[in-house]
Write a protein that holds these residues in place. Structure first.
Motif, PDB file in Angstrom:
ATOM      1  N   PRO A  48       0.832  -1.212   0.000  1.00  0.00           N
ATOM      2  CA  PRO A  48       0.000   0.000   0.000  1.00  0.00           C
ATOM      3  C   PRO A  48       0.865   1.260   0.000  1.00  0.00           C
ATOM      4  O   PRO A  48       2.062   1.193   0.257  1.00  0.00           O
ATOM      5  CB  PRO A  48      -0.785  -0.107   1.310  1.00  0.00           C
ATOM      6  CG  PRO A  48      -0.621  -1.503   1.780  1.00  0.00           C
ATOM      7  CD  PRO A  48       0.653  -2.001   1.201  1.00  0.00           C
ATOM      8  N   SER A  49       0.240   2.374  -0.283  1.00  0.00           N
ATOM      9  CA  SER A  49       0.992   3.622  -0.327  1.00  0.00           C
ATOM     10  C   SER A  49       1.406   4.055   1.073  1.00  0.00           C
ATOM     11  O   SER A  49       0.599   4.052   1.997  1.00  0.00           O
ATOM     12  CB  SER A  49       0.130   4.709  -0.952  1.00  0.00           C
ATOM     13  OG  SER A  49       0.644   5.974  -0.607  1.00  0.00           O
ATOM     14  N   PRO A  50       2.649   4.455   1.239  1.00  0.00           N
ATOM     15  CA  PRO A  50       3.088   4.941   2.554  1.00  0.00           C
ATOM     16  C   PRO A  50       2.461   6.289   2.911  1.00  0.00           C
ATOM     17  O   PRO A  50       2.622   6.765   4.032  1.00  0.00           O
ATOM     18  CB  PRO A  50       4.610   5.041   2.419  1.00  0.00           C
ATOM     19  CG  PRO A  50       4.886   5.053   0.971  1.00  0.00           C
ATOM     20  CD  PRO A  50       3.743   4.397   0.278  1.00  0.00           C
ATOM     21  N   ALA A  51       1.758   6.906   1.960  1.00  0.00           N
ATOM     22  CA  ALA A  51       1.085   8.158   2.281  1.00  0.00           C
ATOM     23  C   ALA A  51      -0.184   7.879   3.078  1.00  0.00           C
ATOM     24  O   ALA A  51      -0.690   8.748   3.772  1.00  0.00           O
ATOM     25  CB  ALA A  51       0.743   8.910   0.999  1.00  0.00           C
ATOM     26  N   ASP A  52      -0.680   6.669   2.958  1.00  0.00           N
ATOM     27  CA  ASP A  52      -1.914   6.326   3.640  1.00  0.00           C
ATOM     28  C   ASP A  52      -1.837   4.866   4.089  1.00  0.00           C
ATOM     29  O   ASP A  52      -2.529   4.003   3.582  1.00  0.00           O
ATOM     30  CB  ASP A  52      -3.093   6.529   2.673  1.00  0.00           C
ATOM     31  CG  ASP A  52      -4.419   6.257   3.364  1.00  0.00           C
ATOM     32  OD1 ASP A  52      -4.470   6.326   4.604  1.00  0.00           O
ATOM     33  OD2 ASP A  52      -5.390   5.965   2.637  1.00  0.00           O
ATOM     34  N   PRO A  53      -0.924   4.603   5.031  1.00  0.00           N
ATOM     35  CA  PRO A  53      -0.693   3.207   5.411  1.00  0.00           C
ATOM     36  C   PRO A  53      -1.884   2.635   6.157  1.00  0.00           C
ATOM     37  O   PRO A  53      -2.644   3.363   6.793  1.00  0.00           O
ATOM     38  CB  PRO A  53       0.540   3.283   6.312  1.00  0.00           C
ATOM     39  CG  PRO A  53       0.560   4.674   6.830  1.00  0.00           C
ATOM     40  CD  PRO A  53      -0.090   5.536   5.797  1.00  0.00           C
ATOM     41  N   PRO A  54      -2.076   1.322   6.089  1.00  0.00           N
ATOM     42  CA  PRO A  54      -3.178   0.685   6.807  1.00  0.00           C
ATOM     43  C   PRO A  54      -3.018   0.869   8.320  1.00  0.00           C
ATOM     44  O   PRO A  54      -1.896   1.003   8.813  1.00  0.00           O
ATOM     45  CB  PRO A  54      -3.038  -0.799   6.450  1.00  0.00           C
ATOM     46  CG  PRO A  54      -2.074  -0.860   5.319  1.00  0.00           C
ATOM     47  CD  PRO A  54      -1.244   0.363   5.372  1.00  0.00           C
ATOM     48  N   SER A  55      -4.139   0.850   9.007  1.00  0.00           N
ATOM     49  CA  SER A  55      -4.076   0.967  10.461  1.00  0.00           C
ATOM     50  C   SER A  55      -3.540  -0.324  11.043  1.00  0.00           C
ATOM     51  O   SER A  55      -3.517  -1.359  10.383  1.00  0.00           O
ATOM     52  CB  SER A  55      -5.476   1.225  11.007  1.00  0.00           C
ATOM     53  OG  SER A  55      -6.283   0.088  10.754  1.00  0.00           O
ATOM     54  N   GLY A  56      -3.116  -0.238  12.291  1.00  0.00           N
ATOM     55  CA  GLY A  56      -2.651  -1.448  12.963  1.00  0.00           C
ATOM     56  C   GLY A  56      -1.419  -2.015  12.298  1.00  0.00           C
ATOM     57  O   GLY A  56      -0.456  -1.296  12.026  1.00  0.00           O
ATOM     58  N   CYS A  57      -1.459  -3.300  12.038  1.00  0.00           N
ATOM     59  CA  CYS A  57      -0.341  -3.939  11.359  1.00  0.00           C
ATOM     60  C   CYS A  57      -0.372  -3.542   9.901  1.00  0.00           C
ATOM     61  O   CYS A  57      -1.381  -3.696   9.222  1.00  0.00           O
ATOM     62  CB  CYS A  57      -0.429  -5.455  11.485  1.00  0.00           C
ATOM     63  SG  CYS A  57       0.815  -6.297  10.493  1.00  0.00           S
ATOM     64  N   ARG A  58       0.743  -3.038   9.395  1.00  0.00           N
ATOM     65  CA  ARG A  58       0.735  -2.526   8.028  1.00  0.00           C
ATOM     66  C   ARG A  58       0.716  -3.619   6.990  1.00  0.00           C
ATOM     67  O   ARG A  58       0.432  -3.362   5.826  1.00  0.00           O
ATOM     68  CB  ARG A  58       1.955  -1.642   7.836  1.00  0.00           C
ATOM     69  CG  ARG A  58       1.817  -0.445   8.721  1.00  0.00           C
ATOM     70  CD  ARG A  58       2.812   0.606   8.436  1.00  0.00           C
ATOM     71  NE  ARG A  58       2.420   1.784   9.172  1.00  0.00           N
ATOM     72  CZ  ARG A  58       3.055   2.923   9.117  1.00  0.00           C
ATOM     73  NH1 ARG A  58       4.117   3.032   8.376  1.00  0.00           N
ATOM     74  NH2 ARG A  58       2.625   3.942   9.804  1.00  0.00           N
ATOM     75  N   PHE A  59       1.036  -4.801   7.388  1.00  0.00           N
ATOM     76  CA  PHE A  59       1.066  -5.898   6.428  1.00  0.00           C
ATOM     77  C   PHE A  59      -0.302  -6.554   6.280  1.00  0.00           C
ATOM     78  O   PHE A  59      -0.514  -7.367   5.399  1.00  0.00           O
ATOM     79  CB  PHE A  59       2.113  -6.925   6.868  1.00  0.00           C
ATOM     80  CG  PHE A  59       2.278  -8.074   5.915  1.00  0.00           C
ATOM     81  CD1 PHE A  59       2.650  -7.859   4.594  1.00  0.00           C
ATOM     82  CD2 PHE A  59       2.064  -9.379   6.324  1.00  0.00           C
ATOM     83  CE1 PHE A  59       2.803  -8.903   3.706  1.00  0.00           C
ATOM     84  CE2 PHE A  59       2.211 -10.439   5.442  1.00  0.00           C
ATOM     85  CZ  PHE A  59       2.582 -10.203   4.133  1.00  0.00           C
ATOM     86  N   ARG A  60      -1.242  -6.179   7.118  1.00  0.00           N
ATOM     87  CA  ARG A  60      -2.488  -6.941   7.191  1.00  0.00           C
ATOM     88  C   ARG A  60      -3.252  -7.001   5.883  1.00  0.00           C
ATOM     89  O   ARG A  60      -3.966  -7.964   5.615  1.00  0.00           O
ATOM     90  CB  ARG A  60      -3.379  -6.387   8.293  1.00  0.00           C
ATOM     91  CG  ARG A  60      -3.943  -5.021   7.989  1.00  0.00           C
ATOM     92  CD  ARG A  60      -4.880  -4.543   9.081  1.00  0.00           C
ATOM     93  NE  ARG A  60      -5.156  -3.149   8.952  1.00  0.00           N
ATOM     94  CZ  ARG A  60      -6.118  -2.645   8.176  1.00  0.00           C
ATOM     95  NH1 ARG A  60      -6.893  -3.450   7.484  1.00  0.00           N
ATOM     96  NH2 ARG A  60      -6.289  -1.342   8.092  1.00  0.00           N
ATOM     97  N   THR A  61      -3.101  -5.963   5.020  1.00  0.00           N
ATOM     98  CA  THR A  61      -3.871  -5.974   3.778  1.00  0.00           C
ATOM     99  C   THR A  61      -3.420  -7.079   2.828  1.00  0.00           C
ATOM    100  O   THR A  61      -4.128  -7.430   1.899  1.00  0.00           O
ATOM    101  CB  THR A  61      -3.743  -4.628   3.032  1.00  0.00           C
ATOM    102  OG1 THR A  61      -2.350  -4.320   2.897  1.00  0.00           O
ATOM    103  CG2 THR A  61      -4.432  -3.523   3.800  1.00  0.00           C
ATOM    104  N   ARG A  62      -2.236  -7.607   3.042  1.00  0.00           N
ATOM    105  CA  ARG A  62      -1.753  -8.673   2.165  1.00  0.00           C
ATOM    106  C   ARG A  62      -1.565  -9.985   2.914  1.00  0.00           C
ATOM    107  O   ARG A  62      -1.092 -10.953   2.360  1.00  0.00           O
ATOM    108  CB  ARG A  62      -0.425  -8.270   1.533  1.00  0.00           C
ATOM    109  CG  ARG A  62      -0.504  -7.040   0.685  1.00  0.00           C
ATOM    110  CD  ARG A  62       0.868  -6.602   0.249  1.00  0.00           C
ATOM    111  NE  ARG A  62       1.345  -7.342  -0.904  1.00  0.00           N
ATOM    112  CZ  ARG A  62       2.609  -7.359  -1.306  1.00  0.00           C
ATOM    113  NH1 ARG A  62       3.518  -6.705  -0.615  1.00  0.00           N
ATOM    114  NH2 ARG A  62       2.980  -8.044  -2.359  1.00  0.00           N
TER     115      ARG A  62
END
Lengths: 365, 386
Positions: free
Chosen positions: B312-326
């Motif tokens: 994901p874009s580091p301008a708008d990283p996912p909340s919590g664990c950043r890897f969770r989207t993948r």
């Protein structure tokens, strides 16, 4: 010239390249970028062309596509695609083939796409042009292709511009564009080099799936032996503009026959090897392929390349074992048809030489 | 090179003697947010790219600390901040007990000579109009250092150390190949006897056969001169060959860090696991008996984890664990809570993982790899070879 085809009596392979030579004239002299290359490829197979920078692999790809500028590059030899001669074919004929029967995936998806046009338009362009479809049909086809290469919500993304996609997605777009006319030959020049490993794995899987689906022949050009290991059926190892070894991927990786291939495999750091062992590099660097303008007159007798003998000689650890002393310097080793290596070592000499100079290979004590 | 001892050697020895008590470099909560500007006619700050967002790490004297990750994970920015080439947004960098995060130019000068940098591209990091002698001698000139025997002699020594002919001092960069240029860059970095070299992808622009030469050179430099390295690379196999400790970064944060063998053979973070499984290895793929390598078939049954999607874009990283989207293990908790970087049960000391649902440590000698999604072969598994 010995034909590259395998067993005698087999018909001409789908793609047949014979004695391909590409030369560029520069201010300083002539660069013999590809120097007598021959290979064949059947439908539905993937040929991995491996080599380091300057080995002539990309120049070969451009020659297959007829993309060299005729003013600066001289392309000779034979490229037969399904019986059609491509070298020296009129531009009109090539235009009918390019993007239609022969397509290419480039290394950098950002420069391969136009920033001013939507991806849908770029994917549809070759389709509309070669099939005479309407723009509307082209657009539908673009949506279909985007879906095929695994882009989510293709009907929405079709109107996006390349900058709105990530690197991996852009490469998918480029692949969609290449496959839009169901080409029978796909040339992929370092298709994953610009991508991260996790995305690289996705794209390689995709290429494999699509090859099965479309039944295209694929020429996969890469510097990465790992990529070849997972994707190709056969491999052609290039060095200094020549093919030095060829064979089924498994055999070449397990039992390399050319000292260069062996050196290349040894120098790759692996996740499975002992990290405390130093890597085993190949000493030196590849030779220059430049033949200076004949001020000093001494051109190679065959009127060809800058190297009369074996191009790997200065870096080779085994040349001393070749009988007949100077053969490596004076006589160009021939790459035999089928499985084999362009090396003067005999099979037996090679086996003893490679065994005696055993290097710490992964897993070995 | 064993006899080629300088002051460096005892520094290295001192470092080793001091053990792990006193780190050479300590980085805490390091962050770099690049502002995103937009608007016309008045450009305003509309957001931030969180290139690095809270990185903690320590590097001990004489140690190689590998920093791996995919593009955009912030590894290069971290390296540049350590070398003070990029100003951090937050956090502290402590070098040999001295907080250098906000040091001014003058006070930073002695530190600068101890922390040197090797860059990725050997073509753009050398001035094409300077001779090799000027390039390698440059750091000494800038710092007004006159080594015994003169700068010229030192330059020749350095060239020899990196495997170039001392007679090449008067040549220009264009006369050298890529690998040789990278050697020049390394010689320049060594000119001031640094204690720490930040090497940012120093071998990724090189061909494999030459890459091996440069990796071996770096290993020699590190062992013989006792220089510590922060070694930044995307190639996991290269990092494994050169580093003692390894940190894996994802979207501006370290997700896993630890001793090399621990991280590579028993990865606990799903991302590390996926990353390792995605590396294509030049090993014959099918299971038709163990190869001549005698790897026990380890290479032929490598696990494969197909990660979906992109970073994901580091301008708008996912909340919590950043890897969770993948991540294939992600649950609600991963979105709500940021997992702390902690030592998990069963892991070696210093092996830290930031994950709520870590992978099982596969203690059974992971000589090759585990099988999650093996290539479709009917051949038996590892261990069946005699």
């Amino acid at each position: 010239m010995n034909a590259p085809a395998g067993a005698a009596g087999t018909p001409e392979p789908f793609l047949s390249v014979r004695d391909l030579r590409v030369r560029f004239s520069t201010e300083d002299g002539t660069v013999h970028a590809v120097d007598g290359l021959s290979f064949g490829l059947e439908r539905g197979r993937t040929l991995g062309v491996v080599g380091e920078s300057g080995s002539g692999k990309s120049v070969t790809a451009l020659a297959l596509m007829g993309l060299h500028d005729r003013r600066t590059a001289s392309v000779t030899g034979e490229v037969l695609l399904d019986g059609h001669e491509l070298t020296g074919a009129p531009e009109k004929k090539l235009e009918r083939l390019r993007g239609n029967r022969v397509a290419m995936v480039f290394q950098d998806p950002l420069t391969a796409l136009s920033p001013y046009h939507t991806v849908g338009r770029q994917i549809a362009e070759p389709f509309v042009r070669h099939t005479g479809a309407s723009r509307r049909q082209g657009r539908l086809r673009a949506v279909e292709m985007l879906g095929r290469v695994g882009i989510p919500q293709p009907a929405r993304r079709v109107d996006d511009y390349p900058h709105q996609f990530s690197g991996g997605m852009r490469q998918r777009v480029v692949i969609a564009m290449a496959l839009v006319c169901n080409p029978s030959l796909l040339i992929a020049d370092e298709p994953t080099t610009a991508l991260d490993v996790t995305v690289q794995a996705q794209i390689l899987d995709l290429l494999g799936d699509l090859r099965q689906e479309f039944g295209s022949a694929v020429v996969l050009i890469t510097h990465d032996l790992g990529v070849v290991a997972g994707t190709a059926d056969d491999v052609l190892v290039m060095y200094a503009g020549r093919a030095v070894e060829r064979g089924p991927v498994r055999e070449v990786l397990r039992d390399p026959q050319h000292p260069y291939t062996r050196g290349l495999l040894d120098s790759v750091p692996r996740l499975s090897s002992d990290p405390e062992e130093p890597l085993v590099p190949i000493p030196g660097a590849p030779p220059s392929l430049l033949v200076p303008h004949p001020a000093d007159g001494s051109r190679a007798p065959d009127g060809g390349g800058p190297l009369r003998g074996c191009p790997f000689l200065p870096r080779c650890a085994f040349s001393g074992r070749v009988e007949g002393g100077d053969r490596c310097r004076t006589e160009r080793p021939v790459l035999p048809a089928g499985r084999g290596a362009a090396c003067h070592l005999t099979e037996r000499q090679r086996r003893t030489a490679f065994a005696e100079e055993a290097r710490p290979r992964p897993g070995r004590p | 090179m064993e006899g080629d001892t300088t002051a460096r050697a005892d520094l290295g020895a001192a470092g080793r003697g001091a053990g792990r008590g006193e780190p050479l470099l300590r980085v805490e909560g390091l962050a770099k947010h690049f502002p995103v500007m937009a608007g016309f006619p008045v450009r305003r700050r509309v957001g931030a790219v969180r290139a690095v967002d809270g990185v903690d790490l320590t590097v001990h004297a004489g140690e190689v600390f590998g920093l791996v990750g995919e593009s955009g994970c912030g590894k290069s920015t971290t390296g540049r901040m350590i070398a003070r080439l990029t100003e951090p947004t937050a956090g502290t960098i402590t070098y040999r007990g001295l907080d250098i995060t906000r040091l001014g130019r003058r006070r930073l000068r002695p530190v600068r000579s101890e922390i040197q940098m090797v860059f990725q591209d050997p073509y753009s990091s050398l001035n094409p109009r300077q001779t090799v002698g000027t390039i390698v001698g440059g750091p000494m000139e800038v710092n007004g250092i006159d080594p015994p025997g003169g700068r010229g002699r030192r330059v020749r020594e350095l060239l020899e150390t990196v495997g170039l002919s001392p007679d090449h001092v008067n040549r220009f960069p264009h006369e050298f190949s890529g690998g040789q240029r990278q050697r020049i860059g390394i010689a320049r970095a060594l000119a001031l006897n640094p204690r720490l070299i930040v090497a940012d992808e120093p071998v990724s622009a090189l061909d494999v056969s030459v890459q091996a030469q440069v990796v071996n050179l770096l290993r020699e430099v590190q062992r013989d001169l006792g220089v510590a390295f922060v070694f930044i690379a995307h190639d996991l196999a290269v990092v494994r060959h050169f580093s003692q400790r390894v940190a894996v970064m994802y979207l501006g944060r370290i997700v896993e860090v630890g001793d090399r063998d621990s991280v590579y053979s028993r990865p606990r973070h799903p991302y590390t696991h996926a990353l390792l499984s995605a590396v294509p290895e030049p090993v014959a793929r099918d299971g038709a008996g163990p190869g001549p390598d005698g790897e026990g078939g380890g290479g032929s049954v490598r696990e494969r984890i197909r990660l979906a999607g992109d970073v994901p874009s580091p301008a708008d990283p996912p909340s919590g664990c950043r890897f969770r989207t993948r991540c294939w293990k992600a649950r609600e908790r991963c979105a709500a809570e940021t997992p702390p970087l902690v030592r998990l049960e069963g892991d070696a000391e210093g092996h830290l993982t930031a994950c709520h649902f870590p992978e099982e440590p596969t203690t059974a000698a992971r000589g090759g790899d585990v099988v999650l999604d093996p290539a479709p072969t009917t051949e038996p598994h590892p261990g069946t070879s005699p």
